[in-house]
Motif scaffolding. Structure first.
Motif, short mmCIF file in Angstrom:
data_model
loop_
_atom_site.label_atom_id
_atom_site.label_comp_id
_atom_site.label_asym_id
_atom_site.label_seq_id
_atom_site.Cartn_x
_atom_site.Cartn_y
_atom_site.Cartn_z
N GLU A 74 0.83 -1.21 0.00
CA GLU A 74 0.00 0.00 0.00
C GLU A 74 0.87 1.26 0.00
O GLU A 74 0.56 2.24 -0.70
CB GLU A 74 -0.92 -0.01 1.22
N SER A 78 1.06 4.05 -3.02
CA SER A 78 0.68 5.43 -2.70
C SER A 78 1.68 6.44 -3.24
O SER A 78 1.35 7.61 -3.41
CB SER A 78 0.52 5.61 -1.19
N SER A 211 -5.33 -0.50 -5.32
CA SER A 211 -4.51 -0.92 -4.18
C SER A 211 -5.24 -1.83 -3.20
O SER A 211 -4.64 -2.75 -2.65
CB SER A 211 -3.99 0.32 -3.44
N ASN A 229 -3.84 -0.49 5.36
CA ASN A 229 -4.23 0.66 4.53
C ASN A 229 -4.20 1.94 5.34
O ASN A 229 -3.68 2.97 4.87
CB ASN A 229 -5.64 0.44 3.98
#
Length: 305
Positions: A74, A78, A211, A229
């Motif tokens: 994650e 990002s 994701s 997350n």
């Protein structure tokens, strides 16, 4: 494995962390320095590592490895999100001291939206187990698209929702400092900074579609999916200000992230026939990301020379 008490305790921690971040430490608009961004990034990473160690202590090695792998995946994905934020702030000429406010409230919205998306994903998987194959195929396609597509700076102002709101929403012509709304002559107006916030939220939802299924490829435990997350998102603002100056220099970033997505997608599809341990998955993901950084730095060095 995880009771309602764990969910309540974790969400209480998130509420306190966000309240302190937005209401105390970053209440006033100010420019984030590289040193400040580095310290905050290390603080969020330390919290994530501490949480992973708590999972290791109370629930064992396997859930802890799943958390760390999901967190790394994650966090890596990002980074590409941050590049879009960089473009958005550049297109809308948002001042440095106001960017942290937009990202702060954008992260708050992202936490709520992703929580809802993860809950929907868990419900779908529980009802239709075969949907994991669709998730896997979708992630592989996204990865290949990322691999072959050329990176272009798209104009966020062409977004349909943005154009609709700008046309139908009472809007000031200029920014009003760090305010999202102002009242003039008794009427409430949105500022352009509010529209920038909407673009940031839309961008995050778009990336979450990629994701979140990828983390489901690591673990089916909704608590692990959600917490990994959340920790990745909580440190996103500090990471942005830390990497903003070097994002465009990571020439092979897209390739590395695309390979991570393809690997996770293939793992999801082949799971009934090919078992890949979480340890090996974590090693492969970290290896891909490390090679991406090394090749990017090498290409940058050759370019300078």
């Amino acid at each position: 494995m995880h009771t309602s008490l764990h969910w309540i305790a974790f969400n209480l921690f998130v509420v306190i962390a966000v309240a302190l971040d937005l209401g105390v430490f970053h209440r006033k608009a100010h420019k984030i320095t590289i040193l400040g961004a580095l310290l905050w990034s290390l603080a969020w990473i330390a919290l994530a590592v501490t949480f992973g160690l708590l999972i290791l202590h109370f629930f064992g090695r396997q859930p802890a490895l799943e958390f760390f792998t999901g967190y790394v995946v994650e966090k890596a994905l990002s980074v590409d999100n941050l590049f879009v934020f960089l473009v958005v702030f550049r297109v809308f000429a948002v001042k440095d001291e106001h960017q942290q406010r937009v990202l702060g409230y954008g992260i708050l919205g992202a936490l709520l939206l992703r929580g809802a998306m993860i809950a929907a994903g868990v419900a779908l998987i529980a009802r239709f187990s075969w949907i994991m194959y669709l998730f896997g195929a979708f992630i592989v396609l996204v990865g290949f698209h990322m691999l072959i597509a050329r990176r272009e700076e798209s104009d966020p102002q062409k977004n349909f929702l943005f154009r609709y709101l700008r046309k139908h929403l009472p809007l000031t012509r200029e920014y009003r400092g760090a305010s999202f709304f102002v009242r003039e002559n008794g009427q409430l107006f949105a500022t352009p900074l509010f529209l920038v916030l909407l673009v940031v939220e839309i961008t995050d939802v778009t990336f979450a579609v990629d994701s979140i299924p990828a983390v489901f490829g690591i673990t089916r435990d909704p608590f692990i999916v959600f917490t990994s997350n959340v920790f990745a998102i909580l440190g996103l603002r500090a990471l942005y200000f830390l990497l903003a100056a070097v994002l465009e220099k990571l020439a092979y970033l897209k390739i590395g992230l695309a390979l991570v997505l393809i690997f996770v997608g293939v793992k999801m599809i082949a799971e009934p026939w090919l078992k890949i341990s979480v340890e090996l998955s974590l090693g492969i993901v970290l290896g891909m990301l490390l090679l991406t950084v090394l090749f990017s730095l090498r290409a940058q060095k050759k370019g300078v020379n």
